[in-house]
Enzyme design. Structure first.
Site, PDB file in Angstrom:
ATOM      1  N   CYS A   1       9.024  22.998   0.628  1.00 21.45           N
ATOM      2  CA  CYS A   1       8.915  22.130   1.898  1.00 21.45           C
ATOM      3  C   CYS A   1       8.112  23.017   2.964  1.00 21.45           C
ATOM      4  O   CYS A   1       8.785  24.091   3.501  1.00 21.45           O
ATOM      5  CB  CYS A   1      10.104  21.675   2.202  1.00 21.45           C
ATOM      6  SG  CYS A   1       9.882  20.423   3.887  1.00 21.45           S
TER       7      CYS A   1
ATOM      8  N   CYS B   1      10.286  23.158   6.142  1.00 17.38           N
ATOM      9  CA  CYS B   1      11.725  23.950   5.769  1.00 17.38           C
ATOM     10  C   CYS B   1      11.279  25.517   6.061  1.00 17.38           C
ATOM     11  O   CYS B   1      12.003  26.135   6.676  1.00 17.38           O
ATOM     12  CB  CYS B   1      12.280  23.859   4.512  1.00 17.38           C
ATOM     13  SG  CYS B   1      13.216  22.367   4.471  1.00 17.38           S
TER      14      CYS B   1
ATOM     15  N   ASP C   1       1.454  20.535  16.743  1.00 18.70           N
ATOM     16  CA  ASP C   1       0.818  19.738  15.441  1.00 18.70           C
ATOM     17  C   ASP C   1      -0.346  20.684  15.212  1.00 18.70           C
ATOM     18  O   ASP C   1      -1.154  21.115  16.087  1.00 18.70           O
ATOM     19  CB  ASP C   1       0.467  18.449  15.433  1.00 18.70           C
ATOM     20  CG  ASP C   1       0.251  17.795  14.208  1.00 18.70           C
ATOM     21  OD1 ASP C   1       0.842  17.103  13.625  1.00 18.70           O
ATOM     22  OD2 ASP C   1      -0.711  18.174  13.638  1.00 18.70           O
TER      23      ASP C   1
ATOM     24  N   HIS D   1      16.957  19.362   5.759  1.00 20.19           N
ATOM     25  CA  HIS D   1      15.689  18.577   4.890  1.00 20.19           C
ATOM     26  C   HIS D   1      16.279  17.251   4.621  1.00 20.19           C
ATOM     27  O   HIS D   1      17.330  17.009   3.837  1.00 20.19           O
ATOM     28  CB  HIS D   1      15.788  19.429   3.832  1.00 20.19           C
ATOM     29  CG  HIS D   1      14.369  18.706   3.095  1.00 20.19           C
ATOM     30  ND1 HIS D   1      13.001  19.097   3.182  1.00 20.19           N
ATOM     31  CD2 HIS D   1      14.317  17.842   2.076  1.00 20.19           C
ATOM     32  CE1 HIS D   1      12.362  18.208   2.619  1.00 20.19           C
ATOM     33  NE2 HIS D   1      13.123  17.546   1.782  1.00 20.19           N
TER      34      HIS D   1
ATOM     35  N   ASN E   1       6.202   8.351  10.387  1.00 20.24           N
ATOM     36  CA  ASN E   1       5.619   7.617   9.203  1.00 20.24           C
ATOM     37  C   ASN E   1       6.619   7.945   8.071  1.00 20.24           C
ATOM     38  O   ASN E   1       7.254   9.119   7.833  1.00 20.24           O
ATOM     39  CB  ASN E   1       4.404   8.383   8.773  1.00 20.24           C
ATOM     40  CG  ASN E   1       3.297   8.169   9.896  1.00 20.24           C
ATOM     41  OD1 ASN E   1       3.167   7.023  10.180  1.00 20.24           O
ATOM     42  ND2 ASN E   1       2.375   8.940  10.020  1.00 20.24           N
TER      43      ASN E   1
ATOM     44  N   GLY F   1       1.177   6.542   5.515  1.00 18.79           N
ATOM     45  CA  GLY F   1       0.364   7.753   5.820  1.00 18.79           C
ATOM     46  C   GLY F   1       1.442   9.085   5.808  1.00 18.79           C
ATOM     47  O   GLY F   1       0.657  10.116   6.443  1.00 18.79           O
TER      48      GLY F   1
ATOM     49  N   THR G   1       2.494  12.669   5.131  1.00 22.05           N
ATOM     50  CA  THR G   1       1.812  13.623   4.108  1.00 22.05           C
ATOM     51  C   THR G   1       2.759  14.743   3.921  1.00 22.05           C
ATOM     52  O   THR G   1       2.468  15.649   3.114  1.00 22.05           O
ATOM     53  CB  THR G   1       0.487  14.343   4.823  1.00 22.05           C
ATOM     54  OG1 THR G   1       0.880  14.683   6.153  1.00 22.05           O
ATOM     55  CG2 THR G   1      -0.541  13.047   4.908  1.00 22.05           C
TER      56      THR G   1
ATOM     57  N   HIS H   1       9.235  15.979   4.993  1.00 23.20           N
ATOM     58  CA  HIS H   1      10.434  16.371   5.720  1.00 23.20           C
ATOM     59  C   HIS H   1      10.356  15.356   7.067  1.00 23.20           C
ATOM     60  O   HIS H   1       9.504  15.620   7.738  1.00 23.20           O
ATOM     61  CB  HIS H   1      10.372  17.713   6.079  1.00 23.20           C
ATOM     62  CG  HIS H   1      11.459  18.432   6.715  1.00 23.20           C
ATOM     63  ND1 HIS H   1      12.042  19.597   6.177  1.00 23.20           N
ATOM     64  CD2 HIS H   1      12.100  18.232   8.201  1.00 23.20           C
ATOM     65  CE1 HIS H   1      13.033  19.831   7.281  1.00 23.20           C
ATOM     66  NE2 HIS H   1      13.076  18.884   8.347  1.00 23.20           N
TER      67      HIS H   1
ATOM     68  N   HIS I   1      10.311  13.806  10.365  1.00 29.63           N
ATOM     69  CA  HIS I   1       9.636  14.351  11.418  1.00 29.63           C
ATOM     70  C   HIS I   1       9.081  13.254  12.602  1.00 29.63           C
ATOM     71  O   HIS I   1       8.751  12.147  11.965  1.00 29.63           O
ATOM     72  CB  HIS I   1       8.338  15.250  11.480  1.00 29.63           C
ATOM     73  CG  HIS I   1       7.369  14.765  10.653  1.00 29.63           C
ATOM     74  ND1 HIS I   1       7.332  14.790   9.133  1.00 29.63           N
ATOM     75  CD2 HIS I   1       6.042  14.301  10.814  1.00 29.63           C
ATOM     76  CE1 HIS I   1       6.082  14.147   8.862  1.00 29.63           C
ATOM     77  NE2 HIS I   1       5.428  13.862   9.792  1.00 29.63           N
TER      78      HIS I   1
HETATM   79  P1  AMP Z   1       2.578  12.892   8.642  1.00 30.66           P
HETATM   80  O1  AMP Z   1       1.171  12.457   8.327  1.00 30.66           O
HETATM   81  O2  AMP Z   1       3.480  12.130   9.453  1.00 30.66           O
HETATM   82  O3  AMP Z   1       3.409  13.289   7.368  1.00 30.66           O
HETATM   83  O4  AMP Z   1       2.485  14.117   9.589  1.00 30.66           O
HETATM   84  C1  AMP Z   1       2.656  15.286   9.086  1.00 30.66           C
HETATM   85  C2  AMP Z   1       1.886  16.346  10.434  1.00 30.66           C
HETATM   86  O5  AMP Z   1       1.991  17.682  10.130  1.00 30.66           O
HETATM   87  C3  AMP Z   1       0.385  16.130  10.292  1.00 30.66           C
HETATM   88  O6  AMP Z   1      -0.019  15.775  11.602  1.00 30.66           O
HETATM   89  C4  AMP Z   1      -0.202  17.468  10.153  1.00 30.66           C
HETATM   90  O7  AMP Z   1      -1.335  17.932  11.100  1.00 30.66           O
HETATM   91  C5  AMP Z   1       0.873  18.464  10.385  1.00 30.66           C
HETATM   92  N1  AMP Z   1       1.082  19.711   9.873  1.00 30.66           N
HETATM   93  C6  AMP Z   1       0.663  19.929   8.646  1.00 30.66           C
HETATM   94  N2  AMP Z   1       0.899  21.271   8.347  1.00 30.66           N
HETATM   95  C7  AMP Z   1       1.276  22.008   9.605  1.00 30.66           C
HETATM   96  C8  AMP Z   1       1.539  23.328  10.231  1.00 30.66           C
HETATM   97  N3  AMP Z   1       1.471  24.240   9.047  1.00 30.66           N
HETATM   98  N4  AMP Z   1       1.762  23.464  11.345  1.00 30.66           N
HETATM   99  C9  AMP Z   1       1.717  22.366  12.340  1.00 30.66           C
HETATM  100  N5  AMP Z   1       1.543  21.064  11.848  1.00 30.66           N
HETATM  101  C10 AMP Z   1       1.346  20.952  10.470  1.00 30.66           C
HETATM  102 ZN    ZN Z   2      11.870  20.481   4.454  1.00 38.34          ZN
END
Ligand code: AMP
Ligand code: ZN
Length: 113
Positions: free
Chosen positions: A4, A7, A30, A46, A86, A92, A94, A97, A99
Site C-alpha cells: 500500500c 502505508c 496531495d 490500514h 471516495n 473514483g 484510486t 487506504h 483517506h
Molecule cells: P483517491 O482518488 O480518492 O483514492 O485519492 C488518491 C489521492 O492520492 C489522489 O488525489 C492522488 O493525487 C494522491 N496521491 C497518489 N500518490 C501520492 C503520493 N505519492 N503522494 C501524495 N499524494 C498522492
Molecule cells: Zn495502507
C-alpha cells in the site's frame, strides 16, 4: 511488507510533504493538488475505505477529523474548507487506504455538494 502506497508513506519509505502527524493520523500534501490547499489525512492503521469501517475501527475516523480541524486552522482555512472521501472504484477511489481529502483556499462552488 505492505504494497500500500500510503502505508509506505506513513512508514517513511516513500517521501511526502508531511503537514501533521500524531499517534493515529498522518497528513501530507496531495501530489496532484485540486485546490490551493489539498491535503490527505489518513489513519496510520490500514483500512481500505469507508466501506470497511465498523464499530471496532471507526475511532480512526474521529481521529482523522480531529486532525482535519487542526490542519484546517494551521493552513489558515478560516473561510471554510471541503472534506471528501471516495469509497470504491465507482466513486473514483484510486488508493485503497482510507483517506480524507482536505480542500481549501478557493471558492468551491455548489457542484458535487
Ligand atoms: P483517491 O482518488 O480518492 O483514492 O485519492 C488518491 C489521492 O492520492 C489522489 O488525489 C492522488 O493525487 C494522491 N496521491 C497518489 N500518490 C501520492 C503520493 N505519492 N503522494 C501524495 N499524494 C498522492
Ligand atoms: Zn495502507
Amino acid at each position: 511488507m505492505s504494497e500500500c502506497i500510503f502505508c509506505k508513506i506513513i512508514a517513511g519509505e516513500i517521501p511526502s510533504q508531511k503537514v501533521y502527524e500524531n499517534e493515529y493520523v498522518y497528513a501530507f500534501r496531495d501530489i496532484s493538488p485540486q485546490a490551493p490547499v489539498h491535503i490527505l489525512v489518513v489513519p496510520k492503521e490500514h483500512v481500505e475505505s469507508v466501506a470497511n469501517l465498523s464499530a471496532e475501527n471507526s475511532y480512526m475516523v474521529a481521529k482523522c477529523f480531529e486532525a482535519i480541524a487542526e490542519v484546517a486552522k494551521s493552513e489558515g482555512l478560516v473561510e471554510g474548507f471541503r472534506v471528501i472521501t471516495n469509497s470504491g472504484k465507482a466513486a473514483g477511489q484510486t488508493v485503497f487506504h482510507l483517506h480524507f481529502h482536505l480542500l481549501g483556499g478557493k471558492i468551491m462552488g455548489e457542484s458535487l455538494i
